[in-house]
Design an enzyme around this catalytic site. Structure first.
Site, mmCIF file in Angstrom:
data_model
loop_
_atom_site.group_PDB
_atom_site.id
_atom_site.type_symbol
_atom_site.label_atom_id
_atom_site.label_comp_id
_atom_site.label_asym_id
_atom_site.label_seq_id
_atom_site.Cartn_x
_atom_site.Cartn_y
_atom_site.Cartn_z
ATOM 1 N N HIS A 65 19.304 -82.501 -18.532
ATOM 2 C CA HIS A 65 20.623 -81.498 -18.346
ATOM 3 C C HIS A 65 19.899 -80.674 -16.989
ATOM 4 C CE1 HIS A 65 23.426 -78.243 -18.234
ATOM 5 N NE2 HIS A 65 24.309 -79.257 -18.673
ATOM 6 N N LYS B 290 19.993 -87.301 -25.291
ATOM 7 C CA LYS B 290 20.838 -86.314 -24.349
ATOM 8 C C LYS B 290 20.142 -86.516 -23.092
ATOM 9 C CE LYS B 290 22.409 -83.044 -27.989
ATOM 10 N NZ LYS B 290 22.366 -81.512 -28.229
ATOM 11 N N HIS C 70 17.326 -77.732 -17.663
ATOM 12 C CA HIS C 70 15.824 -77.987 -17.795
ATOM 13 C C HIS C 70 15.162 -77.881 -16.409
ATOM 14 C CE1 HIS C 70 17.458 -80.815 -21.090
ATOM 15 N NE2 HIS C 70 16.510 -80.025 -21.807
#
Length: 477
Positions: free
Chosen positions: A94, A91, A97
């Site tokens: 993002h 992933k 984070h």
């Protein structure tokens, strides 16, 4: 001998004690005057002596200024683990984070500055049911060419698609569960795919960081933390099919870290929504007999809201950093005073990161905050852009005048109220105002040298503070 009625003259015993103390005290080269007041004794310090002592200390200590205090000298060195960021394999990194990275990095920097042995850990969520979905999804919808050209973007698209399909197709959900079960049983084909996705993820994350008691219920293993079956205090550690969950893996990771690092403190930096998870984790460790669970702590924080690109897209951190870099380049190009830079891309990146970091630190730690592009790009006030500009401006003064004035200085030339104020506070706002009025150019050499030393000390202090926050100061912009 004359007796004095203290009450009659309105004096207390404490007043007399202070008068006697003052009579015993003597002025010297440091203390120029001693004055008593109602319940107080005031000392007036010789400004010249104070000025010279502070400036010499700043220049001598350099990057260690502020850390050589006697307050810290007796601190025992500790082994400290700080876990932060912790993205999931396959992933993209993002924006969620971002706060964990900023706060975790600051805590680690602070502990290191105090002399502790710090290990930073970015725990990859590289195992779990989501990987069963991803593995199944890639087998159904993945393309090798897209994986090679833009691995995490493609894996993200596959993950979104397989989740949609699994919601409507029970067979896909079943395939995902079976894939994860094969993974946990050590199936070589499943492990090979997991390893490949993990390696691709680590490669991309590295680029980003380079910038930031059991009971059985239908076969499910749970821990009853209340001891009386309270449903709100039950933590599941294994699914009915024998596969593990986050709690299981965090337990194993904590035990492994104690074995590997023998830490004195372990700090988990994760959003406030994870508070119950960490409370249960630490409690389970205690139940298992690990007394060192007391040394584990969770640092919670509020979440960033509304963080999208200016086009309004739901965004990844990479998109935000790219947009900030581009905007900073445009801003710098439009300012007439911007000097020609050797690496404008790097400067724009550092200024942009400073802008992000300072906006994040302006709010309360536990409060959610609304992300604002306008605030990020502000060049005035308490902003990262302003900090970087001030540091660059002060560095420019040293470059321009340093060779002639930085050998020695006369503290008598720093007695203006503005000089004294900057010296007392060593703050960027005061320095930004003062460098316009406390001119170096066209000033007498003795005055210019003293002022340059003052500004150099301010720059050192500013740079040290910025580095603790995780900001790399720029010298030109």
């Amino acid at each position: 001998m004359v007796e004095v009625d203290m009450m009659a003259v309105g004096m207390t015993t404490m007043d007399w004690v202070m008068i006697e103390a003052v009579l015993e005290l003597k002025c010297d080269t440091v203390v120029s005057e001693i004055i008593t007041g109602p319940g107080t004794i005031n000392f007036k310090i010789n400004r010249e002596v104070l000025t010279k002592a502070v400036l010499q200390q700043v220049v001598e200590d350099g990057s260690k200024y502020g850390l050589k205090s006697e307050l810290f000298s007796g601190l025992p060195q500790r082994k400290i683990i700080v876990e932060f960021s912790s993205p999931n394999v396959a992933k993209k990194f993002h924006v969620g984070h971002l706060r964990s990275t900023i706060i975790g990095n600051f805590i680690a920097n602070l502990k290191e500055a105090l002399g502790h042995q710090v290990t930073r850990i970015n725990y990859l969520g590289d195992w779990g049911m989501q990987f069963g979905l991803l593995g199944t999804g890639f087998q159904l919808f993945g393309y090798e060419e897209k994986l090679q050209s833009n691995p995490l973007q493609h894996l993200f698209e596959v993950y979104v698609q397989v989740n949609k399909e699994a919601a409507d197709d029970k067979n896909i959900a079943k395939l995902a569960r079976e894939f994860f079960q094969r993974l946990e049983l050590g199936d070589m084909q499943a492990l090979s795919l997991w390893q490949r996705f993990r390696d691709l993820s680590i490669k991309e994350y590295s680029q980003i960081y380079k910038l930031l008691s059991n009971i059985s219920r239908k076969g499910t293993a749970v821990v009853d933390l209340s001891g009386n079956g309270d449903p709100s205090s039950i933590c599941t550690v294994m699914r009915s099919d024998g596969t593990s969950l986050y709690a299981t893996r965090d337990l194993a990771a904590a035990i492994d870290r104690m074995d590997r690092y023998n830490f004195d403190t372990m700090i988990y930096v994760a959003d406030k929504g994870q508070q119950k998870h960490f409370q249960q984790l630490f409690q389970m460790l205690k139940i298992m007999g690990y007394d060192w669970a007391e040394r584990c702590q969770h640092v919670p924080f509020g979440v960033v809201q509304g963080m999208k690109t200016r086009r309004g897209d739901v965004t990844f951190l990479e998109d935000v950093l790219n947009e900030i870099r581009l905007k900073m380049l445009q801003n710098m190009a439009s300012i007439k005073t911007t000097k020609e830079l050797e690496n404008p891309q790097e400067t724009a990146e550092r200024v942009g990161l400073a802008a992000l970091i300072i906006q994040d630190f302006r709010g309360l730690l536990l409060s959610d905050y609304q992300f604002s592009w306008d605030r990020v790009f502000q060049s005035r006030g308490d902003t990262g852009v302003f900090l970087q500009y001030t540091h660059a401006r002060l560095h420019s003064l040293e470059e321009t005048f340093g060779c002639g004035y930085l050998n020695d200085f006369n503290t008598a030339c720093l007695q203006e109220p503005q000089s004294v104020s900057v010296l007392q506070h060593l703050l960027s706002h005061l320095a930004a105002v003062a460098h316009k009025t406390l001119q170096i150019k066209d000033s007498p050499p003795e005055v210019a040298g003293a002022r340059l030393h003052l500004f150099k000390a301010v720059r050192y202090v500013l740079a040290n503070g910025m580095k603790l926050l995780g900001i790399t100061p720029v010298c030109r912009m």
